[in-house]
Design an enzyme around this catalytic site. Structure first.
Site, short mmCIF file in Angstrom:
data_model
loop_
_atom_site.label_atom_id
_atom_site.label_comp_id
_atom_site.label_asym_id
_atom_site.label_seq_id
_atom_site.Cartn_x
_atom_site.Cartn_y
_atom_site.Cartn_z
N HIS A 182 -36.95 47.43 6.94
CA HIS A 182 -36.07 48.30 7.74
C HIS A 182 -35.81 47.66 9.09
O HIS A 182 -36.74 47.30 9.81
CB HIS A 182 -36.70 49.69 7.88
CG HIS A 182 -36.74 50.43 6.57
ND1 HIS A 182 -37.86 51.07 6.10
CD2 HIS A 182 -35.78 50.60 5.62
CE1 HIS A 182 -37.58 51.61 4.92
NE2 HIS A 182 -36.33 51.34 4.61
N GLU A 185 -37.50 48.59 12.61
CA GLU A 185 -38.97 48.60 12.72
C GLU A 185 -39.44 47.23 13.20
O GLU A 185 -40.09 46.48 12.48
CB GLU A 185 -39.55 49.01 11.36
CG GLU A 185 -39.08 50.40 10.94
CD GLU A 185 -39.28 50.75 9.47
OE1 GLU A 185 -39.94 49.99 8.75
OE2 GLU A 185 -38.75 51.80 9.04
N ARG A 240 -31.21 50.94 10.18
CA ARG A 240 -32.33 50.91 9.22
C ARG A 240 -32.01 50.09 7.96
O ARG A 240 -32.84 49.32 7.48
CB ARG A 240 -32.66 52.36 8.81
CG ARG A 240 -33.59 52.52 7.59
CD ARG A 240 -33.91 53.98 7.37
NE ARG A 240 -34.52 54.29 6.09
CZ ARG A 240 -35.84 54.37 5.87
NH1 ARG A 240 -36.68 54.11 6.84
NH2 ARG A 240 -36.29 54.70 4.68
N HIS A 310 -44.20 48.33 7.42
CA HIS A 310 -43.17 49.16 8.06
C HIS A 310 -43.74 49.73 9.37
O HIS A 310 -44.87 49.44 9.76
CB HIS A 310 -42.78 50.33 7.14
CG HIS A 310 -42.06 49.92 5.89
ND1 HIS A 310 -40.73 50.17 5.69
CD2 HIS A 310 -42.48 49.27 4.77
CE1 HIS A 310 -40.35 49.70 4.51
NE2 HIS A 310 -41.40 49.15 3.92
N GLU A 384 -47.61 51.60 7.59
CA GLU A 384 -46.74 52.14 8.63
C GLU A 384 -47.51 51.90 9.93
O GLU A 384 -48.51 52.59 10.20
CB GLU A 384 -46.52 53.64 8.43
CG GLU A 384 -45.54 53.99 7.31
CD GLU A 384 -44.13 54.28 7.82
OE1 GLU A 384 -43.53 53.37 8.42
OE2 GLU A 384 -43.66 55.40 7.65
O1 DDK Z 1 -39.51 53.85 3.27
C1 DDK Z 1 -40.03 54.78 3.90
O2 DDK Z 1 -39.42 55.85 4.07
C2 DDK Z 1 -41.40 54.62 4.48
C3 DDK Z 1 -41.49 53.47 5.38
SE1 DDK Z 1 -40.23 53.57 6.83
C4 DDK Z 1 -42.44 54.41 3.44
C5 DDK Z 1 -42.52 55.49 2.44
C6 DDK Z 1 -43.74 55.38 1.54
C7 DDK Z 1 -43.71 54.27 0.56
C8 DDK Z 1 -42.55 54.46 -0.38
N1 DDK Z 1 -42.79 53.78 -1.59
ZN ZN Z 2 -39.63 51.24 7.00
ZN ZN Z 3 -41.54 54.19 8.59
#
Ligand code: DDK
Ligand code: ZN
Ligand code: ZN
Length: 423
Positions: A182, A185, A240, A310, A384
């Site tokens: 993304h 980030e 994003r 992320h 994250e």
């Molecule tokens: O993609 C997302 O919304 C977040 C990172 Se910004 C991670 C969500 C959890 C893992 C999805 N497989």
């Molecule tokens: Zn992300």
């Molecule tokens: Zn995130």
């Protein structure tokens, strides 16, 4: 020959003019709110706001993911503030203001004092700085680092991996780690660069790193969504998605972490191309997702772990996100995640939550972690990184070093666990 040169100069000139003229989105007076919806009516109000005004969802990443009882961080443009205050006050929903002026926070990110035109591990480097750094790192460490171009982005930029590990004539088991899915980030690509730096600097002195890189290779992809990353530097800091054109709409880009073939577009993803969680036309419609998926499929027998980085929220997640079902290896994945976050916390006390994606953050299909896991890569994790919303995506550069240092401990914990459990 002379005419080619002058044409090139002309092209370069117009290129520079285009960059100078590009609309750089500004955020003067925009605020980031943390909303606390605890009634169905509150959720409805948030979704209605998203439909009627320009709201940028920071966490969760789209209005489709808003649920009762989960904090919602949203950026509101200055011109809608009065409307939003009135709406919120009438609703009785609890809220706080997290960022008073987004433009000041954008400008305040660069607090490292690093020279703006040179690569630094403690600043947010541009793609051209990262590209040059990739080449110099690979040529300075030929026995430990090899550069591999695995394809090109939608806009034609190279998709690059650094294969880190002691050269060997036989194929070694490997770990695949990507950053920069993304665009906004920015701490994520900073971490992949830090990891490479630590690998080359501590190989031979740090026993854990030495043994890891003797036994295994680590494929590091410093920036997955290169086009989006560039756009977040040149045009819109809050971008994003990818930058692909979608037929039949003027909206641009797909969420690459909704574009993998894992319960694709069934939950926590949008089929609306204008959404920040647009799942794409088809699974792997994005060239970046297809290229990485193809690479991992071709190296399926050697890749033992998949790590994707992320921000923000301070979570260490593992499958599944497309379903509430527990993964077959749930308890081992949880134990490793808890060990990794304990190591991370030991350095500066930064608190992390770990668990399966659906139950820990939100149900979301099409993620690379779920896809890698279902392909057979058991140790599949999504980080994250910092913070929990105080700066959000606008984490100051002064936090790059501590964030990367603590994250190294978690990544090394996972890598060493995988290495010790190879056979
Ligand atoms: O993609 C997302 O919304 C977040 C990172 Se910004 C991670 C969500 C959890 C893992 C999805 N497989
Ligand atoms: Zn992300
Ligand atoms: Zn995130």
């Amino acid at each position: 020959m002379a005419s080619v040169t002058s044409n090139m100069k002309l092209l370069m000139f117009f290129g520079l003019v285009a960059v100078a003229l590009a609309e750089v989105k500004r955020f003067e007076g925009d605020k980031v709110f943390r909303l606390k919806p605890n009634l169905d009516a509150h959720v409805t109000i948030i979704k209605d706001l998203a439909k009627s005004i320009e709201v940028d969802f920071w966490s969760p990443d789209s209005e489709d993911l808003v649920t009762i009882g989960t904090d919602v961080d949203i950026q509101i443009p200055a011109r809608y503030l009065n409307l939003v205050y009135t709406t919120l006050d009438q609703s009785g929903m609890e809220y706080e203001i997290f960022i008073e002026d987004v433009q000041s926070a954008v400008d305040g990110q660069a607090d490292s004092g690093a020279s703006p035109r040179a690569h630094s591990y403690t600043k947010y480097n541009t793609w051209s700085e990262i590209e040059a750094w990739i080449d110099s790192t690979a040529s300075a460490n030929p026995t430990l680092v090899r550069k591999q171009v695995i394809g090109n982005t939608f806009e034609g930029r190279p998709l690059i991996l650094l294969k880190i590990g002691k050269s060997s004539t036989s194929t070694k088991p490997a770990i695949f780690m990507d950053c920069g899915f993304h665009a906004r980030e920015w701490i994520s690509p900073a971490f992949c660069q830090w990891f490479v730096k630590e690998a080359v600097e501590t190989y031979g002195s740090d026993n854990e790193m030495t043994s890891l890189l003797n036994d295994m290779d680590v494929y590091v992809m410093p920036v997955f969504n290169v086009d989006g990353y560039v756009f977040s530097h040149t045009n819109n800091r809050m971008w994003r998605k990818t930058r692909s054109k979608i037929s039949g709409t003027s909206c641009i880009g797909t969420d690459p972490n909704r574009n993998f073939d894992a319960g694709w577009c069934t939950v926590g993803a949008s089929s609306n191309p204008c959404s920040d969680t647009f799942c794409g036309k088809t699974p792997e419609s994005e060239i970046e997702a297809k290229t990485v998926a193809d690479f991992i499929r071709s190296n399926k027998s050697t890749i033992k772990a998949y790590i994707t980085v992320h921000s923000y929220s301070q979570l260490l997640l593992f499958p599944y996100s497309y379903s509430y079902d527990l993964a077959a290896h749930h308890s081992e994945l949880l134990t490793v995640a808890q060990g990794a976050t304990a190591a991370l916390t030991s350095l500066y006390g930064t608190r992390y939550t770990s668990g399966p994606g659906a139950a820990t953050i939100y149900p979301a299909a099409g993620g690379s972690d779920d896809w890698a896991y279902d392909l057979g890569i058991k140790y599949s994790y999504t980080f994250e990184l910092r913070d929990t919303g105080f700066y959000g995506f606008l984490l100051p550069e002064s936090q790059i070093k501590p964030t990367c240092e603590e994250t190294m401990l978690a990544v090394k914990y996972i890598a060493t666990y995988v290495q010790k459990n190879l056979y």
